[in-house]
Design a protein around this motif. Structure first.
Motif, mmCIF file in Angstrom:
data_model
loop_
_atom_site.group_PDB
_atom_site.id
_atom_site.type_symbol
_atom_site.label_atom_id
_atom_site.label_comp_id
_atom_site.label_asym_id
_atom_site.label_seq_id
_atom_site.Cartn_x
_atom_site.Cartn_y
_atom_site.Cartn_z
ATOM 1 N N GLN A 1 0.777 -1.234 0.000
ATOM 2 C CA GLN A 1 0.000 0.000 0.000
ATOM 3 C C GLN A 1 0.809 1.284 0.000
ATOM 4 O O GLN A 1 0.299 2.338 -0.327
ATOM 5 N N GLU A 2 2.071 1.228 0.457
ATOM 6 C CA GLU A 2 2.779 2.479 0.729
ATOM 7 C C GLU A 2 4.282 2.323 0.481
ATOM 8 O O GLU A 2 4.819 1.216 0.595
ATOM 9 N N ILE A 3 4.934 3.462 0.186
ATOM 10 C CA ILE A 3 6.401 3.442 0.038
ATOM 11 C C ILE A 3 7.006 4.098 1.278
ATOM 12 O O ILE A 3 6.511 5.135 1.752
ATOM 13 N N HIS A 4 8.027 3.479 1.830
ATOM 14 C CA HIS A 4 8.692 3.986 3.038
ATOM 15 C C HIS A 4 10.182 4.126 2.755
ATOM 16 O O HIS A 4 10.727 3.413 1.911
ATOM 17 N N TYR A 5 10.844 5.023 3.535
ATOM 18 C CA TYR A 5 12.295 5.222 3.359
ATOM 19 C C TYR A 5 13.001 5.087 4.703
ATOM 20 O O TYR A 5 12.463 5.478 5.744
ATOM 21 N N SER A 6 14.216 4.536 4.668
ATOM 22 C CA SER A 6 14.929 4.314 5.925
ATOM 23 C C SER A 6 16.437 4.245 5.696
ATOM 24 O O SER A 6 16.889 3.773 4.648
ATOM 25 N N LYS A 7 17.196 4.738 6.707
ATOM 26 C CA LYS A 7 18.664 4.661 6.588
ATOM 27 C C LYS A 7 19.152 3.237 6.824
ATOM 28 O O LYS A 7 20.162 2.817 6.252
ATOM 29 N N THR A 8 18.474 2.518 7.734
ATOM 30 C CA THR A 8 18.812 1.112 7.984
ATOM 31 C C THR A 8 17.512 0.317 8.128
ATOM 32 O O THR A 8 16.453 0.892 8.384
ATOM 33 N N VAL A 9 17.641 -0.990 7.973
ATOM 34 C CA VAL A 9 16.466 -1.868 8.099
ATOM 35 C C VAL A 9 16.849 -3.038 9.002
ATOM 36 O O VAL A 9 17.941 -3.601 8.860
ATOM 37 N N ILE A 10 15.959 -3.350 9.943
ATOM 38 C CA ILE A 10 16.184 -4.559 10.757
ATOM 39 C C ILE A 10 15.011 -5.508 10.477
ATOM 40 O O ILE A 10 13.846 -5.160 10.711
ATOM 41 N N ILE A 11 15.342 -6.658 9.939
ATOM 42 C CA ILE A 11 14.285 -7.617 9.569
ATOM 43 C C ILE A 11 14.049 -8.561 10.752
ATOM 44 O O ILE A 11 14.955 -9.286 11.177
ATOM 45 N N THR A 12 12.848 -8.506 11.299
ATOM 46 C CA THR A 12 12.477 -9.398 12.416
ATOM 47 C C THR A 12 11.197 -10.124 11.997
ATOM 48 O O THR A 12 10.183 -10.060 12.673
#
Ligand SMILES: Cc1cc2nc3c(=O)[nH]c(=O)nc-3n(C[C@H](O)[C@H](O)[C@H](O)COP(=O)(O)OP(=O)(O)OC[C@H]3O[C@@H](n4cnc5c(N)ncnc54)[C@H](O)[C@@H]3O)c2cc1C
Length: 331
Positions: free
Chosen positions: A107-118
């Motif tokens: 549904q949406e686009i998001h932006y991030s400097k880092t990503v933590i996949i849990t």
């Protein structure tokens, strides 16, 4: 497609116990944090699969019900007010030329400097009713989740399923709905004994061992569910205003396999800093693997802070990996 232009420091994919504690810990390190979860509620396996079970091996709790542990983690998280996006499943994850990660959900686009996949075992989805054309009634009078009990007021409600949540929903709707019918394919329910006992004492109509065979409707609303004896030929035509399906959840890594990460045994390979093979992307909890990994809530609670502290130095190489103790941070 909607777009949130704010670039967060850390985006946590998955709102299970590991994701919740990781997001809290991001707040401890003064990072801006967003959680994206595919289900309409937080808690991962604990709320989806065993909310009523007691857990005995979380440090500091001799015994705690799964849903209470999630309530506590959510309460703890409130201190830092992260952004929480529910009912969004991350489909694509890519690093842009400027080094910022672009996450695309359904549904949406998001932006991030880092990503933590849990992300545990992958995005949870409700197990669907396998009847032709059923999907066109989703979002109308066929439900896989309940957000507002009062919308069932004075209605004839069919609840399909025989586990804890089916029985709990039937009991909660009994005083609100005109009539509640619960349909299960076996005579014996898989729910807590005391809930089943309450169900038997209630006005809920119990139809077992039956399965839904067909639905009748006009494309806008299901008006009848045709039930068939599980092992016999007898059928019942049930008048309904609303149908709630509670067949549990299925999960799959799905799109995560396409993000260019090293996958081993259906898990994401990380090093001792919880780094994946893509700089800036970390993994923690059940989704990650390394030599000696054990999949427990307790290990996820350790891996989350390791990922956050290292993500912090990825964003700002001058930041310390070793954090201040929480005891010296608040009064
Ligand atoms: C019946 C049962 C009993 C258990 N008992 C215990 C016990 O006693 N003690 C113990 O330590 N462990 C126990 N476990 C294991 C424990 O539940 C897991 O170790 C724990 O849930 C892992 O937490 P997690 O946050 O890493 O992943 P999960 O709890 O699986 O949460 C992951 C979340 O990520 C979401 N997600 C995944 N992919 C995406 C995506 N692409 N976009 C958005 N969201 C996504 C999922 O919907 C899910 O909500 C038990 C498990 C089961 C099934």
């Amino acid at each position: 497609m909607k777009e949130d232009k704010q670039i967060y420091d850390i985006t946590v994919i998955g709102g299970g116990p590991t994701g919740l504690f990781t997001a809290f810990y991001g707040g401890m390190r003064q990072a801006t944090v967003k959680i994206i979860e595919s289900l309409p509620h937080l808690g991962g396996q604990l709320t989806a699969l065993y909310p009523e079970k007691y857990i005995y091996d979380v440090a500091g709790f001799p015994k705690i019900r799964a849903k209470e542990l999630i309530d506590n983690l959510t309460e703890q998280l409130k201190r830092f007010k992260p952004t929480i996006c529910l009912e969004q499943s991350v489909q694509r994850l890519e690093k842009q030329e400027d080094g910022v990660f672009k996450l695309e959900t359904d549904q949406e686009i998001h932006y991030s400097k880092t990503v933590i996949i849990t992300a545990g075992n992958g995005a949870f989805q409700p197990r669907k009713l396998e009847i032709e054309h059923a999907e066109k009634y989703e979002g109308k009078n066929l439900h896989y989740f309940i957000n507002d009990l009062q919308s069932f007021k004075g209605k004839k409600v069919a609840v399909l399923g025989g586990g804890d949540s089916a029985v709990d929903w039937a009991l909660m709707l009994e005083p609100i709905a005109e009539k509640v019918t619960i349909i299960h394919r076996r005579d014996k329910f898989r729910a807590h004994e005391h809930s089943v006992e309450k169900l038997k004492q209630s006005s809920v109509e119990i139809v077992t061992p039956y399965v839904p065979k067909d639905i009748i409707g006009d494309g806008e609303k299901i008006s009848n569910v045709i039930l068939k004896e599980t092992k016999g030929e007898k059928t019942i035509t049930l008048d309904v205003d609303e149908v709630i399906v509670n067949y549990g959840f299925i999960s799959s890594l799905g799109p995560i396999k396409e993000w260019g990460l090293t996958i081993e045994k259906n898990s994401i390979k990380v090093n001792s800093k919880m780094e994946t093979n893509i700089p800036g992307i970390y993994a923690a909890g059940d989704i990650c693997t390394y030599d000696g990994k054990v999949k427990l809530i307790a290990t996820g609670f350790g891996e989350g802070p390791i990922a956050v502290n290292n993500a912090k130095t990825y964003i700002d190489p001058k930041a310390r990996v070793q954090p201040l103790h929480s005891t010296s941070m608040f009064n």
